[in-house]
Motif scaffolding. Structure first.
Motif, PDB file in Angstrom:
ATOM      1  N   ASP A  71      35.592  29.360  34.998  1.00 35.31           N
ATOM      2  CA  ASP A  71      35.663  30.800  35.213  1.00 35.31           C
ATOM      3  C   ASP A  71      35.428  31.463  33.863  1.00 35.31           C
ATOM      4  O   ASP A  71      36.249  31.362  32.961  1.00 35.31           O
ATOM      5  CB  ASP A  71      37.044  31.159  35.770  1.00 35.31           C
ATOM      6  CG  ASP A  71      37.253  32.647  35.974  1.00 35.31           C
ATOM      7  OD1 ASP A  71      36.486  33.459  35.422  1.00 35.31           O
ATOM      8  OD2 ASP A  71      38.210  33.003  36.675  1.00 35.31           O
ATOM      9  N   CYS A  72      34.283  32.119  33.726  1.00 30.04           N
ATOM     10  CA  CYS A  72      33.947  32.757  32.452  1.00 30.04           C
ATOM     11  C   CYS A  72      33.948  34.274  32.599  1.00 30.04           C
ATOM     12  O   CYS A  72      33.238  34.978  31.895  1.00 30.04           O
ATOM     13  CB  CYS A  72      32.602  32.257  31.937  1.00 30.04           C
ATOM     14  SG  CYS A  72      31.258  32.433  33.125  1.00 30.04           S
ATOM     15  N   GLY A  73      34.762  34.767  33.522  1.00 29.01           N
ATOM     16  CA  GLY A  73      34.830  36.199  33.802  1.00 29.01           C
ATOM     17  C   GLY A  73      35.667  36.954  32.803  1.00 29.01           C
ATOM     18  O   GLY A  73      36.710  37.510  33.150  1.00 29.01           O
ATOM     19  N   GLU A  74      35.229  36.983  31.568  1.00 30.16           N
ATOM     20  CA  GLU A  74      35.986  37.662  30.516  1.00 30.16           C
ATOM     21  C   GLU A  74      36.206  39.134  30.829  1.00 30.16           C
ATOM     22  O   GLU A  74      37.184  39.722  30.408  1.00 30.16           O
ATOM     23  CB  GLU A  74      35.264  37.505  29.177  1.00 30.16           C
ATOM     24  CG  GLU A  74      35.179  36.061  28.732  1.00 30.16           C
ATOM     25  CD  GLU A  74      34.208  35.844  27.589  1.00 30.16           C
ATOM     26  OE1 GLU A  74      33.350  36.703  27.339  1.00 30.16           O
ATOM     27  OE2 GLU A  74      34.322  34.794  26.944  1.00 30.16           O
ATOM     28  N   MET A  75      35.280  39.738  31.596  1.00 28.16           N
ATOM     29  CA  MET A  75      35.419  41.152  31.943  1.00 28.16           C
ATOM     30  C   MET A  75      36.308  41.344  33.169  1.00 28.16           C
ATOM     31  O   MET A  75      36.729  42.436  33.467  1.00 28.16           O
ATOM     32  CB  MET A  75      34.043  41.762  32.207  1.00 28.16           C
ATOM     33  CG  MET A  75      33.157  41.747  30.978  1.00 28.16           C
ATOM     34  SD  MET A  75      31.498  42.330  31.329  1.00 28.16           S
ATOM     35  CE  MET A  75      30.835  40.947  32.247  1.00 28.16           C
ATOM     36  N   ASN A  76      36.572  40.278  33.909  1.00 32.89           N
ATOM     37  CA  ASN A  76      37.352  40.346  35.135  1.00 32.89           C
ATOM     38  C   ASN A  76      38.737  39.757  34.877  1.00 32.89           C
ATOM     39  O   ASN A  76      39.008  38.617  35.192  1.00 32.89           O
ATOM     40  CB  ASN A  76      36.631  39.586  36.249  1.00 32.89           C
ATOM     41  CG  ASN A  76      37.301  39.729  37.589  1.00 32.89           C
ATOM     42  OD1 ASN A  76      38.203  40.540  37.760  1.00 32.89           O
ATOM     43  ND2 ASN A  76      36.866  38.927  38.543  1.00 32.89           N
ATOM     44  N   ASP A  82      40.832  29.287  40.948  1.00 36.19           N
ATOM     45  CA  ASP A  82      41.522  28.010  40.759  1.00 36.19           C
ATOM     46  C   ASP A  82      40.843  27.138  39.707  1.00 36.19           C
ATOM     47  O   ASP A  82      41.359  26.084  39.366  1.00 36.19           O
ATOM     48  CB  ASP A  82      41.564  27.232  42.077  1.00 36.19           C
ATOM     49  CG  ASP A  82      42.468  27.891  43.099  1.00 36.19           C
ATOM     50  OD1 ASP A  82      43.383  28.635  42.689  1.00 36.19           O
ATOM     51  OD2 ASP A  82      42.256  27.656  44.297  1.00 36.19           O
ATOM     52  N   ILE A  83      39.680  27.553  39.233  1.00 35.60           N
ATOM     53  CA  ILE A  83      38.988  26.731  38.240  1.00 35.60           C
ATOM     54  C   ILE A  83      39.417  27.152  36.836  1.00 35.60           C
ATOM     55  O   ILE A  83      39.875  28.274  36.626  1.00 35.60           O
ATOM     56  CB  ILE A  83      37.454  26.791  38.417  1.00 35.60           C
ATOM     57  CG1 ILE A  83      36.909  28.207  38.268  1.00 35.60           C
ATOM     58  CG2 ILE A  83      37.043  26.218  39.757  1.00 35.60           C
ATOM     59  CD1 ILE A  83      35.395  28.288  38.341  1.00 35.60           C
ATOM     60  N   PRO A  84      39.281  26.259  35.845  1.00 26.66           N
ATOM     61  CA  PRO A  84      39.706  26.576  34.477  1.00 26.66           C
ATOM     62  C   PRO A  84      38.999  27.818  33.943  1.00 26.66           C
ATOM     63  O   PRO A  84      37.844  28.077  34.272  1.00 26.66           O
ATOM     64  CB  PRO A  84      39.298  25.343  33.675  1.00 26.66           C
ATOM     65  CG  PRO A  84      39.047  24.275  34.664  1.00 26.66           C
ATOM     66  CD  PRO A  84      38.690  24.934  35.955  1.00 26.66           C
ATOM     67  N   ARG A  85      39.689  28.564  33.112  1.00 21.40           N
ATOM     68  CA  ARG A  85      39.146  29.791  32.540  1.00 21.40           C
ATOM     69  C   ARG A  85      38.819  29.562  31.067  1.00 21.40           C
ATOM     70  O   ARG A  85      39.609  28.973  30.334  1.00 21.40           O
ATOM     71  CB  ARG A  85      40.158  30.914  32.688  1.00 21.40           C
ATOM     72  CG  ARG A  85      39.603  32.266  32.361  1.00 21.40           C
ATOM     73  CD  ARG A  85      40.646  33.340  32.682  1.00 21.40           C
ATOM     74  NE  ARG A  85      40.058  34.628  32.473  1.00 21.40           N
ATOM     75  CZ  ARG A  85      39.788  35.486  33.429  1.00 21.40           C
ATOM     76  NH1 ARG A  85      40.095  35.200  34.662  1.00 21.40           N
ATOM     77  NH2 ARG A  85      39.236  36.639  33.153  1.00 21.40           N
ATOM     78  N   ALA A  86      37.630  30.020  30.649  1.00 19.00           N
ATOM     79  CA  ALA A  86      37.197  29.873  29.259  1.00 19.00           C
ATOM     80  C   ALA A  86      36.097  30.894  29.000  1.00 19.00           C
ATOM     81  O   ALA A  86      35.511  31.433  29.940  1.00 19.00           O
ATOM     82  CB  ALA A  86      36.679  28.454  29.017  1.00 19.00           C
TER      83      ALA A  86
END
Length: 110
Positions: A71-76, A82-86
């Motif tokens: 999950d690369c939704g830095e703006m969200n 459920d997936i890792p965020r980076a």
């Protein structure tokens, strides 16, 4: 991609492995290229406006994660994925191509 040492054109597909995004989701994956110099000569989205609002292709020195997808939704900031965020890139992000809403394929000179 055109490989300068041989002049051969090689087609590659960059796909989101096993991803079924929800509304307003931002999902990233990475593709490692060889150290040999490569040239991008075209882009064709394998999506429609019904499945993706936009697609961004970034060039990065390092990907934002070692996971297959993240999950690369830095703006969200309200993502409940459920997936890792980076972040999109670990360092030096540069947008190479942007696609939106059924835009046609793009061909670049070799």
């Amino acid at each position: 991609m055109v490989l300068p040492s041989t002049g051969q054109v090689s087609k590659s597909q960059i796909r989101m492995p096993g991803v079924y995004p929800q509304a307003d989701s931002y999902v990233c994956t990475s593709l490692e290229l060889s150290d040999e110099e490569n040239y991008l000569t075209g882009f064709k989205a394998l999506a429609t406006k019904g499945t993706a609002h936009h697609i961004l292709l970034f060039g990065c020195e390092e990907p934002g994660s070692d996971e297959p997808v993240w999950d690369c939704g830095e703006m969200n900031k309200n993502s409940d994925s459920d997936i890792p965020r980076a972040p999109t890139c670990g360092s030096k992000p540069a947008i190479l191509f942007a696609w939106a809403m059924d835009a046609p394929a793009l061909q670049l000179p070799k």
